[in-house]
Each structure stands twice: as structure tokens, then as C-alpha cells.
Design a protein around this motif. Structure first.
Motif, PDB file in Angstrom:
ATOM      1  N   THR A 126       0.858  -1.172   0.000  1.00  0.00           N
ATOM      2  CA  THR A 126       0.000   0.000   0.000  1.00  0.00           C
ATOM      3  C   THR A 126       0.899   1.227   0.000  1.00  0.00           C
ATOM      4  OG1 THR A 126      -1.962   1.033   0.997  1.00  0.00           O
ATOM      5  CG2 THR A 126      -0.282   0.169   2.518  1.00  0.00           C
ATOM      6  N   CYS A 127       0.299   2.417   0.070  1.00  0.00           N
ATOM      7  CA  CYS A 127       1.045   3.665  -0.058  1.00  0.00           C
ATOM      8  C   CYS A 127       0.562   4.652   0.999  1.00  0.00           C
ATOM      9  CB  CYS A 127       0.838   4.271  -1.448  1.00  0.00           C
ATOM     10  SG  CYS A 127       1.177   3.147  -2.823  1.00  0.00           S
ATOM     11  N   PRO A 128       1.383   5.640   1.338  1.00  0.00           N
ATOM     12  CA  PRO A 128       0.991   6.589   2.381  1.00  0.00           C
ATOM     13  C   PRO A 128      -0.328   7.306   2.104  1.00  0.00           C
ATOM     14  CG  PRO A 128       3.337   6.779   1.953  1.00  0.00           C
ATOM     15  CD  PRO A 128       2.784   5.859   0.902  1.00  0.00           C
ATOM     16  N   GLN A 129      -0.616   7.597   0.827  1.00  0.00           N
ATOM     17  CA  GLN A 129      -1.855   8.323   0.544  1.00  0.00           C
ATOM     18  C   GLN A 129      -3.092   7.555   0.995  1.00  0.00           C
ATOM     19  OE1 GLN A 129       0.471   7.526  -1.730  1.00  0.00           O
ATOM     20  NE2 GLN A 129      -0.400   6.963  -3.720  1.00  0.00           N
ATOM     21  N   TYR A 130      -3.036   6.231   0.942  1.00  0.00           N
ATOM     22  CA  TYR A 130      -4.192   5.435   1.361  1.00  0.00           C
ATOM     23  C   TYR A 130      -4.256   5.292   2.880  1.00  0.00           C
ATOM     24  CZ  TYR A 130      -3.628   4.407  -3.552  1.00  0.00           C
ATOM     25  OH  TYR A 130      -3.449   4.536  -4.909  1.00  0.00           O
ATOM     26  N   LEU A 131      -3.135   5.517   3.540  1.00  0.00           N
ATOM     27  CA  LEU A 131      -3.066   5.415   4.988  1.00  0.00           C
ATOM     28  C   LEU A 131      -3.389   6.733   5.685  1.00  0.00           C
ATOM     29  CD1 LEU A 131       0.253   3.362   5.110  1.00  0.00           C
ATOM     30  CD2 LEU A 131      -2.029   2.475   5.631  1.00  0.00           C
ATOM     31  N   PHE A 132      -3.182   7.859   4.985  1.00  0.00           N
ATOM     32  CA  PHE A 132      -3.319   9.170   5.618  1.00  0.00           C
ATOM     33  C   PHE A 132      -4.343  10.082   4.946  1.00  0.00           C
ATOM     34  CE2 PHE A 132       0.870   7.699   6.931  1.00  0.00           C
ATOM     35  CZ  PHE A 132       0.881   8.020   8.277  1.00  0.00           C
ATOM     36  N   LEU A 133      -4.718   9.806   3.714  1.00  0.00           N
ATOM     37  CA  LEU A 133      -5.680  10.640   2.996  1.00  0.00           C
ATOM     38  C   LEU A 133      -6.945   9.830   2.698  1.00  0.00           C
ATOM     39  CD1 LEU A 133      -3.159  12.262   0.456  1.00  0.00           C
ATOM     40  CD2 LEU A 133      -3.899  13.184   2.668  1.00  0.00           C
ATOM     41  N   SER A 134      -7.982  10.499   2.212  1.00  0.00           N
ATOM     42  CA  SER A 134      -9.252   9.798   1.982  1.00  0.00           C
ATOM     43  C   SER A 134     -10.075  10.528   0.935  1.00  0.00           C
ATOM     44  CB  SER A 134     -10.045   9.702   3.292  1.00  0.00           C
ATOM     45  OG  SER A 134     -10.590  10.973   3.645  1.00  0.00           O
ATOM     46  N   THR A 135     -11.273  10.016   0.698  1.00  0.00           N
ATOM     47  CA  THR A 135     -12.199  10.660  -0.237  1.00  0.00           C
ATOM     48  C   THR A 135     -12.575  12.067   0.211  1.00  0.00           C
ATOM     49  OG1 THR A 135     -13.983   9.456   0.892  1.00  0.00           O
ATOM     50  CG2 THR A 135     -13.185   8.543  -1.194  1.00  0.00           C
ATOM     51  N   GLN A 173       2.963  -6.366   2.700  1.00  0.00           N
ATOM     52  CA  GLN A 173       4.366  -6.509   3.068  1.00  0.00           C
ATOM     53  C   GLN A 173       5.188  -5.237   2.919  1.00  0.00           C
ATOM     54  OE1 GLN A 173       2.779  -8.776   0.903  1.00  0.00           O
ATOM     55  NE2 GLN A 173       2.400 -10.055   2.700  1.00  0.00           N
ATOM     56  N   VAL A 174       4.717  -4.287   2.099  1.00  0.00           N
ATOM     57  CA  VAL A 174       5.544  -3.143   1.713  1.00  0.00           C
ATOM     58  C   VAL A 174       4.693  -1.874   1.694  1.00  0.00           C
ATOM     59  CG1 VAL A 174       6.861  -2.113  -0.207  1.00  0.00           C
ATOM     60  CG2 VAL A 174       7.144  -4.551   0.333  1.00  0.00           C
ATOM     61  N   VAL A 175       5.294  -0.757   2.054  1.00  0.00           N
ATOM     62  CA  VAL A 175       4.704   0.555   1.777  1.00  0.00           C
ATOM     63  C   VAL A 175       5.600   1.268   0.779  1.00  0.00           C
ATOM     64  CG1 VAL A 175       4.018   2.793   2.691  1.00  0.00           C
ATOM     65  CG2 VAL A 175       3.551   0.719   4.005  1.00  0.00           C
ATOM     66  N   SER A 176       5.090   1.438  -0.427  1.00  0.00           N
ATOM     67  CA  SER A 176       5.764   2.182  -1.483  1.00  0.00           C
ATOM     68  C   SER A 176       5.085   3.535  -1.602  1.00  0.00           C
ATOM     69  CB  SER A 176       5.693   1.379  -2.784  1.00  0.00           C
ATOM     70  OG  SER A 176       6.407   2.012  -3.809  1.00  0.00           O
ATOM     71  N   THR A 177       5.325   4.274  -2.685  1.00  0.00           N
ATOM     72  CA  THR A 177       4.648   5.571  -2.821  1.00  0.00           C
ATOM     73  C   THR A 177       3.787   5.693  -4.073  1.00  0.00           C
ATOM     74  OG1 THR A 177       6.513   6.554  -3.996  1.00  0.00           O
ATOM     75  CG2 THR A 177       6.457   6.820  -1.596  1.00  0.00           C
ATOM     76  N   ASP A 178       4.081   4.916  -5.113  1.00  0.00           N
ATOM     77  CA  ASP A 178       3.467   5.144  -6.424  1.00  0.00           C
ATOM     78  C   ASP A 178       3.655   6.610  -6.830  1.00  0.00           C
ATOM     79  OD1 ASP A 178       2.236   4.016  -8.673  1.00  0.00           O
ATOM     80  OD2 ASP A 178       0.272   4.769  -8.085  1.00  0.00           O
ATOM     81  N   HIS A 179       4.821   7.151  -6.505  1.00  0.00           N
ATOM     82  CA  HIS A 179       5.151   8.562  -6.754  1.00  0.00           C
ATOM     83  C   HIS A 179       4.962   8.891  -8.238  1.00  0.00           C
ATOM     84  CE1 HIS A 179       7.382  12.343  -6.272  1.00  0.00           C
ATOM     85  NE2 HIS A 179       8.097  12.012  -7.329  1.00  0.00           N
TER      86      HIS A 179
END
Length: 324
Positions: A126-135, A173-179
Motif C-alpha cells: 500500500t502507499c501513504p496516501q491510502y493510509l493518511f488521505l481519503s475521499t 508486506q511493503v509501503v511504497s509511494t506510487d510517486h
């Protein structure tokens, strides 16, 4: 694919989204997975049902639903889950491992957890945007929501708890960014009046480690898990261990000296990414990088860049070292 694996390029990304652009049909996906089963490559899958999403986009625009928030509404969580399930089954048929990128929906996490419970070599990030941001961010007024258009899309906040749980249980398993940054001025603005024309992607690579350390501070994950999902596991997943992903004799001396008590505020005024906004503007964080060594050489010294052009080197990768 065989030649690339021999040259040390051992992962391949495919898209179940974006028909007519990057889209691969099930037959193409199966053939690539069969090849990777033979040569040791790892298929990285963007799992969304792009054919169905295009229908929903067309219908939404016909109803006059053009604002950025509709980007999230048409890219349904169930269509992410369906594509994740289908990718898992295709990988199972091929006898190949599978890595699902930028997982955003709790329903997709459930598909990954089920596959892993069956003993399959199926992995997810998953990525930080899904962990910290939302709709809620997608719905910001005055077209500000366009800054948060990415795919897979941001989800309602209730998905975040399941993503954190998946990281704790190792179903992710991983937190990437999809930057994938696009400037607001001149690029994101292309989608005014038609959300389907907003360039998909947001900036984040600079903020990943600090946001995840904030998750340690907030109690979502342990400090050890922070290092695993950000550093150690990616090195194993993508065939860079033991040169990368560990501090040990014979490994590259890639070392980050981190101040866990320093405070900072994220802002486009101070970040180094070449983009005119921050997705986390004004967010206060505890923790900050102080010094970075790359292969034993100082490249960040007390938060100032001290590296030099030409330091980079091609690192051929072996095959995935994280298989069951």
C-alpha cells in the motif's frame, strides 16, 4: 522478459486498468505470468477492472458528474477486489508469484489475506496516501480535490484501519509511494469540467519514511515493522538482498541516521520534489532524517545534500527472495 531477467531486471508491471493505454487482457497477463514462472521474474499488478470502470466513467459524465470526487466514486472498491481476485487466480494457474501494487481497498486486502492463508506466493503493497488521505480530500472545493486524483483512488476513511491491520499481520508486506507527480497549474487543471481528464498521480516519495515514522509515534506499527515495510522487505522482494536491506559485513553501507524526536511541517515551500503542491500540506510530523550514507559515502549531511553527480550505479537484481 528472459533477457531482462538475465540482465538483472527481474520485475514486470502490468495493468488491468486503462484500456487502450496500458491495459493487458487476461490472456496477455497469463502468458506473462507463465513466462515469469519459468524465468523467476515477479509480476507487479495494477489490479482494477478497467473495462468496467470505463463504463462507469462514461455514465457519470453523462449525468453531469464531473468534479474530482467522482474519480473515486466510479473506481469502485469492489472492482479493485475483483481484479485482485482474478490476478491471484491467473497467477495460481501459471504457478507464478504475484505482487499487487498500491492496494487501497479493504476488500482487496481480504483477497490477498485469503490467498496467503492458502499458502500462495501473493504479496501486496500500500502507499501513504491510502493510509493518511481519503475521499474527503477528493471532495475538497474549488477543484482542490484534483490534487488527490490517483489510481487506485483514495477511499473512505474506514478503509485505513484494514490497511494498517494488513501491515501488522503481514498480509501487506511493503509501503511504497506510487510517486507520480503532476503540477496543479497546467496539468491537474486539464481536468476542469471532466474528472476523467485529470492526470492520475500525486507526489509523495520524499515524505514516505517520515509519514511511516509518524505511524510509529501514533501506535499503528512498531519501529521494527517500520524498517521492515520500508527497507528490509523491499530489498528481499525485488532481489537486492543482501547488498541492500541490511547493515552487515559485505552489504552496501546504505545508512540513514534518523532523529525520532525532531519535529517538522510538510509543505511545498520546503520539499525538494519538482511539483507545485504537497498532498500533505501543513501536516505536523515527529521524526526527521539527519544524515544519509550511500555505499559508505555521505550524500545528506545534517539535512543538507552533499552528494555528487555520477555516484549512482546500476545494481542488477536477482529474483524474488521473499517466496514461501
Amino acid at each position: 522478459m528472459d533477457l531482462l531477467v538475465e540482465e538483472g531486471v527481474t520485475s514486470f508491471k502490468q495493468f488491468m486498468a486503462y484500456p487502450g493505454v496500458f491495459y493487458s487482457d487476461d490472456g496477455q497477463i497469463l502468458r506473462a505470468m507463465q513466462r515469469s514462472a519459468d524465468n523467476g521474474g515477479l509480476i507487479m499488478m495494477h489490479a482494477e477492472n478497467g473495462i468496467a470502470i470505463d463504463v462507469l466513467v462514461e455514465q457519470a459524465l453523462a449525468r453531469g458528474e464531473t468534479d474530482p470526487r467522482y474519480h473515486g466514486e466510479v473506481r469502485k472498491a469492489l472492482l479493485e477486489a475483483e481484479a485482485t481476485h482474478r490476478a491471484i487466480k491467473l497467477a495460481q494457474v501459471a504457478g507464478a508469484p504475484l505482487y499487487v501494487v498500491h492496494v487501497s481497498a479493504m476488500e482487496a486486502v481480504a483477497e490477498l489475506a485469503r490467498a496467503r492463508d492458502e499458502g500462495l506466493n501473493v504479496f501486496g503493497e500500500t502507499c501513504p496516501q491510502y493510509l493518511f488521505l481519503s475521499t474527503d480530500n477528493l471532495a475538497e472545493p474549488d477543484f482542490e480535490g484534483s490534487k488527490y486524483v490517483c489510481s487506485t483512488p483514495l477511499r473512505p476513511k474506514e478503509h485505513q484501519a484494514k490497511l494498517w491491520q494488513g501491515l501488522r499481520t503481514n498480509d501487506l508486506q511493503v509501503v511504497s509511494t506510487d510517486h507520480c507527480p503532476f503540477c496543479f497549474v497546467g496539468q491537474k487543471e486539464l481536468g476542469r469540467g471532466d474528472f476523467s481528464k485529470i492526470p492520475n498521480g500525486l507526489p509523495g516519495v520524499e515524505n514516505r519514511m517520515d509519514l511511516l515514522h509518524q505511524a510509529v509515534v501514533d501506535g499503528h506499527i512498531t519501529r521494527r515493522r517500520w524498517i521492515e515495510i520500508a527497507c528490509a522487505t523491499p530489498a528481499r522482494m525485488f532481489g537486492m538482498y543482501p547488498k541492500k536491506g541490511t547493515i552487515a559485513p559485505g552489504a552496501d553501507a546504505d545508512v540513514v541516521i534518523y532523529d525520532p524526536h525532531a519535529e517538522q511541517i510538510i509543505s511545498a515551500e520546503t520539499h525538494h520534489m519538482n511539483v507545485d503542491y504537497s498532498a500533505y500540506e501543513g501536516k505536523r510530523l515527529t521524526g526527521r532524517v539527519e544524515t544519509v550514507l550511500s555505499r559508505g559515502e555521505l550524500v545528506i549531511t545534517e539535512r543538507e545534500y552533499t552528494g555528487h553527480a555520477g555516484h549512482g550505479t546500476y545494481t542488477p537484481r536477482s529474483t524474488c527472495q521473499y517466496l514461501n
